[in-house]
Write a protein that holds these residues in place. Structure first.
Motif, PDB file in Angstrom:
ATOM      1  N   ALA A  95      -5.279  24.365  10.720  1.00  0.00           N
ATOM      2  CA  ALA A  95      -6.461  25.271  11.115  1.00  0.00           C
ATOM      3  C   ALA A  95      -6.050  26.957  11.075  1.00  0.00           C
ATOM      4  O   ALA A  95      -4.598  27.020  11.234  1.00  0.00           O
ATOM      5  CB  ALA A  95      -6.665  25.159  12.689  1.00  0.00           C
ATOM      6  N   ARG A  96      -7.049  27.640  10.776  1.00  0.00           N
ATOM      7  CA  ARG A  96      -6.466  29.162  10.598  1.00  0.00           C
ATOM      8  C   ARG A  96      -7.147  29.772  11.812  1.00  0.00           C
ATOM      9  O   ARG A  96      -8.196  29.838  12.162  1.00  0.00           O
ATOM     10  CB  ARG A  96      -7.319  30.085   9.354  1.00  0.00           C
ATOM     11  N   ARG A  97      -6.149  30.727  12.496  1.00  0.00           N
ATOM     12  CA  ARG A  97      -6.660  31.367  13.622  1.00  0.00           C
ATOM     13  C   ARG A  97      -7.280  32.632  13.253  1.00  0.00           C
ATOM     14  O   ARG A  97      -7.041  33.127  12.144  1.00  0.00           O
ATOM     15  CB  ARG A  97      -5.274  31.755  14.541  1.00  0.00           C
ATOM     16  N   ILE A  98      -8.384  33.039  13.794  1.00  0.00           N
ATOM     17  CA  ILE A  98      -9.180  34.206  13.617  1.00  0.00           C
ATOM     18  C   ILE A  98      -8.483  35.174  14.321  1.00  0.00           C
ATOM     19  O   ILE A  98      -8.148  35.318  15.747  1.00  0.00           O
ATOM     20  CB  ILE A  98     -10.405  34.108  14.353  1.00  0.00           C
ATOM     21  N   ILE A  99      -7.828  36.162  13.475  1.00  0.00           N
ATOM     22  CA  ILE A  99      -7.106  37.232  14.123  1.00  0.00           C
ATOM     23  C   ILE A  99      -7.883  38.614  13.913  1.00  0.00           C
ATOM     24  O   ILE A  99      -7.877  39.199  12.795  1.00  0.00           O
ATOM     25  CB  ILE A  99      -5.493  37.553  13.324  1.00  0.00           C
ATOM     26  N   GLY A 100      -8.265  39.179  14.945  1.00  0.00           N
ATOM     27  CA  GLY A 100      -9.148  40.403  14.783  1.00  0.00           C
ATOM     28  C   GLY A 100      -8.905  41.257  15.831  1.00  0.00           C
ATOM     29  O   GLY A 100      -8.345  41.127  16.989  1.00  0.00           O
ATOM     30  N   SER A 101      -9.422  42.618  15.721  1.00  0.00           N
ATOM     31  CA  SER A 101      -9.339  43.415  16.742  1.00  0.00           C
ATOM     32  C   SER A 101     -10.961  43.412  17.500  1.00  0.00           C
ATOM     33  O   SER A 101     -11.775  43.082  16.784  1.00  0.00           O
ATOM     34  CB  SER A 101      -9.210  44.801  16.417  1.00  0.00           C
ATOM     35  N   THR A 102     -10.882  43.705  18.908  1.00  0.00           N
ATOM     36  CA  THR A 102     -11.954  43.388  19.726  1.00  0.00           C
ATOM     37  C   THR A 102     -12.727  44.688  19.413  1.00  0.00           C
ATOM     38  O   THR A 102     -12.353  46.039  19.273  1.00  0.00           O
ATOM     39  CB  THR A 102     -11.729  43.403  21.106  1.00  0.00           C
ATOM     40  N   ALA A 103     -14.252  44.456  18.958  1.00  0.00           N
ATOM     41  CA  ALA A 103     -15.284  45.611  18.687  1.00  0.00           C
ATOM     42  C   ALA A 103     -16.585  45.192  19.409  1.00  0.00           C
ATOM     43  O   ALA A 103     -16.487  44.417  19.876  1.00  0.00           O
ATOM     44  CB  ALA A 103     -15.360  45.609  17.173  1.00  0.00           C
ATOM     45  N   GLN A 104     -17.240  46.360  19.599  1.00  0.00           N
ATOM     46  CA  GLN A 104     -18.392  46.496  20.011  1.00  0.00           C
ATOM     47  C   GLN A 104     -19.617  46.551  19.037  1.00  0.00           C
ATOM     48  O   GLN A 104     -19.503  47.238  18.399  1.00  0.00           O
ATOM     49  CB  GLN A 104     -18.573  47.425  21.126  1.00  0.00           C
ATOM     50  N   TYR A 105     -20.382  45.359  19.040  1.00  0.00           N
ATOM     51  CA  TYR A 105     -21.434  45.481  18.344  1.00  0.00           C
ATOM     52  C   TYR A 105     -22.721  45.437  18.700  1.00  0.00           C
ATOM     53  O   TYR A 105     -23.215  45.262  19.656  1.00  0.00           O
ATOM     54  CB  TYR A 105     -21.308  44.049  17.330  1.00  0.00           C
ATOM     55  N   ARG A 106     -23.560  46.460  18.236  1.00  0.00           N
ATOM     56  CA  ARG A 106     -24.686  46.775  18.807  1.00  0.00           C
ATOM     57  C   ARG A 106     -25.811  46.719  17.816  1.00  0.00           C
ATOM     58  O   ARG A 106     -25.855  47.280  16.614  1.00  0.00           O
ATOM     59  CB  ARG A 106     -24.842  48.220  19.376  1.00  0.00           C
ATOM     60  N   GLN A 107     -27.059  45.937  17.889  1.00  0.00           N
ATOM     61  CA  GLN A 107     -27.979  45.871  16.853  1.00  0.00           C
ATOM     62  C   GLN A 107     -28.738  47.128  16.970  1.00  0.00           C
ATOM     63  O   GLN A 107     -28.912  47.741  17.980  1.00  0.00           O
ATOM     64  CB  GLN A 107     -28.885  44.722  17.110  1.00  0.00           C
ATOM     65  N   ARG A 108     -29.295  47.583  15.960  1.00  0.00           N
ATOM     66  CA  ARG A 108     -30.234  48.886  15.664  1.00  0.00           C
ATOM     67  C   ARG A 108     -31.159  48.602  16.783  1.00  0.00           C
ATOM     68  O   ARG A 108     -32.089  47.797  16.944  1.00  0.00           O
ATOM     69  CB  ARG A 108     -31.061  48.682  14.319  1.00  0.00           C
ATOM     70  N   GLY A 109     -31.615  49.704  17.523  1.00  0.00           N
ATOM     71  CA  GLY A 109     -32.497  49.866  18.635  1.00  0.00           C
ATOM     72  C   GLY A 109     -32.180  49.090  19.920  1.00  0.00           C
ATOM     73  O   GLY A 109     -32.951  49.135  20.893  1.00  0.00           O
ATOM     74  N   ALA A 110     -31.168  48.397  20.091  1.00  0.00           N
ATOM     75  CA  ALA A 110     -30.789  47.568  21.138  1.00  0.00           C
ATOM     76  C   ALA A 110     -29.977  48.402  22.059  1.00  0.00           C
ATOM     77  O   ALA A 110     -29.230  49.397  21.827  1.00  0.00           O
ATOM     78  CB  ALA A 110     -30.109  46.418  21.047  1.00  0.00           C
ATOM     79  N   VAL A 111     -30.075  48.189  23.390  1.00  0.00           N
ATOM     80  CA  VAL A 111     -29.249  48.870  24.544  1.00  0.00           C
ATOM     81  C   VAL A 111     -27.879  48.092  24.607  1.00  0.00           C
ATOM     82  O   VAL A 111     -26.892  48.870  24.805  1.00  0.00           O
ATOM     83  CB  VAL A 111     -30.061  48.724  25.575  1.00  0.00           C
ATOM     84  N   GLU A 112     -27.945  46.794  24.641  1.00  0.00           N
ATOM     85  CA  GLU A 112     -26.636  45.801  25.059  1.00  0.00           C
ATOM     86  C   GLU A 112     -25.629  46.044  23.694  1.00  0.00           C
ATOM     87  O   GLU A 112     -26.295  45.904  22.772  1.00  0.00           O
ATOM     88  CB  GLU A 112     -27.337  44.438  25.283  1.00  0.00           C
ATOM     89  N   THR A 113     -24.609  45.936  24.077  1.00  0.00           N
ATOM     90  CA  THR A 113     -23.457  45.501  23.071  1.00  0.00           C
ATOM     91  C   THR A 113     -22.781  44.322  23.126  1.00  0.00           C
ATOM     92  O   THR A 113     -23.100  43.764  24.129  1.00  0.00           O
ATOM     93  CB  THR A 113     -22.191  46.750  22.966  1.00  0.00           C
ATOM     94  N   THR A 114     -22.223  43.619  21.912  1.00  0.00           N
ATOM     95  CA  THR A 114     -21.811  42.290  21.867  1.00  0.00           C
ATOM     96  C   THR A 114     -20.374  42.506  21.532  1.00  0.00           C
ATOM     97  O   THR A 114     -20.068  43.244  20.539  1.00  0.00           O
ATOM     98  CB  THR A 114     -22.490  41.497  21.172  1.00  0.00           C
ATOM     99  N   GLU A 115     -19.603  41.882  22.385  1.00  0.00           N
ATOM    100  CA  GLU A 115     -17.982  41.856  21.916  1.00  0.00           C
ATOM    101  C   GLU A 115     -17.867  41.019  20.530  1.00  0.00           C
ATOM    102  O   GLU A 115     -18.335  39.722  20.822  1.00  0.00           O
ATOM    103  CB  GLU A 115     -16.978  41.530  23.044  1.00  0.00           C
ATOM    104  N   VAL A 116     -17.167  41.390  19.966  1.00  0.00           N
ATOM    105  CA  VAL A 116     -16.751  40.330  18.598  1.00  0.00           C
ATOM    106  C   VAL A 116     -15.728  40.828  17.922  1.00  0.00           C
ATOM    107  O   VAL A 116     -14.948  42.045  18.048  1.00  0.00           O
ATOM    108  CB  VAL A 116     -18.017  40.802  17.447  1.00  0.00           C
ATOM    109  N   LEU A 117     -14.938  39.752  17.447  1.00  0.00           N
ATOM    110  CA  LEU A 117     -13.764  40.011  16.608  1.00  0.00           C
ATOM    111  C   LEU A 117     -13.878  40.704  15.299  1.00  0.00           C
ATOM    112  O   LEU A 117     -14.778  40.344  14.722  1.00  0.00           O
ATOM    113  CB  LEU A 117     -12.844  38.738  16.303  1.00  0.00           C
ATOM    114  N   ALA A 118     -13.228  41.592  14.700  1.00  0.00           N
ATOM    115  CA  ALA A 118     -13.547  42.490  13.606  1.00  0.00           C
ATOM    116  C   ALA A 118     -11.996  42.836  13.045  1.00  0.00           C
ATOM    117  O   ALA A 118     -11.149  43.013  13.773  1.00  0.00           O
ATOM    118  CB  ALA A 118     -14.369  43.689  13.822  1.00  0.00           C
ATOM    119  N   PHE A 119     -12.286  43.037  11.808  1.00  0.00           N
ATOM    120  CA  PHE A 119     -11.096  43.251  10.930  1.00  0.00           C
ATOM    121  C   PHE A 119     -11.542  44.416   9.819  1.00  0.00           C
ATOM    122  O   PHE A 119     -12.393  43.801   9.047  1.00  0.00           O
ATOM    123  CB  PHE A 119     -10.566  42.214  10.237  1.00  0.00           C
TER     124      PHE A 119
END
Length: 183
Positions: A95-119
């Protein structure tokens, strides 16, 4: 197989299901032994997946297959291959580990952000009618709110905020997604 080697509790997720809204349903929990790759000779990371594979040992599961996800102590893994062990009672999984940095993703027009792994996979790509600089960011899909990768969504990463300009064609592999962004 020695039961003492299976000391990690993990959750097994299905490969992505298609439909009105893609999902990765939970299949169940299992005990497994994870052996992370050694750092000697490790290749340079070029994407959100780790450069080397993790060896996972577990009891035999007939439903275990490539493309499924494992989650252990907040870490995500993508199953690459499944082989029977020395006898039918065990599996050897790569298996390959997902190695990313924690980012905040916000959909256009949304108030809430979602934590997501990003690179950040590529910087300074010149594209568009005025050859404006862009960057490519690879995102871990199971954490993204659907619909994802729409123009105007934002990603907060490394103290900067990036605006999604579009999805990189052919980058949606059921686990990760690459988007072009502007800063």
């Amino acid at each position: 197989m020695q039961a003492g080697n299976l000391k990690d509790r993990a959750t097994l997720y299905s490969a992505r299901t298609e439909g009105a809204q893609p999902a990765w349903p939970i299949i169940g929990s299992l005990w497994a032994g994870f052996q992370e790759p050694k750092s000697v000779g490790r290749g340079e990371q070029t994407g959100i997946r780790a450069a080397d594979s993790t060896y996972v040992q577990m009891r035999y599961r007939p439903s275990m297959q490539q493309g499924q996800l494992l989650r252990r102590q907040g870490m995500w893994y993508v199953v690459e291959s499944v082989e029977p062990g020395y006898n039918r009672s065990e599996l050897a999984v790569s298996a390959r580990r997902i190695i990313g940095s924690t980012a905040q993703y916000r959909q256009r027009g949304a108030v809430e952000t979602t934590e997501v792994l990003a690179f950040i996979t590529r910087e300074n790509i010149y594209t568009g009618p005025m050859s404006e600089p862009r960057m490519q960011i690879e995102l871990f899909q199971p954490q993204l709110p659907y619909p994802w990768g729409r123009r105007g969504d934002t990603i907060a990463l490394f103290g900067g905020t990036f605006t999604v300009d579009g999805v990189v064609e052919g980058s949606d592999n059921g686990v990760t997604l690459k988007v072009l962004v502007t800063s």
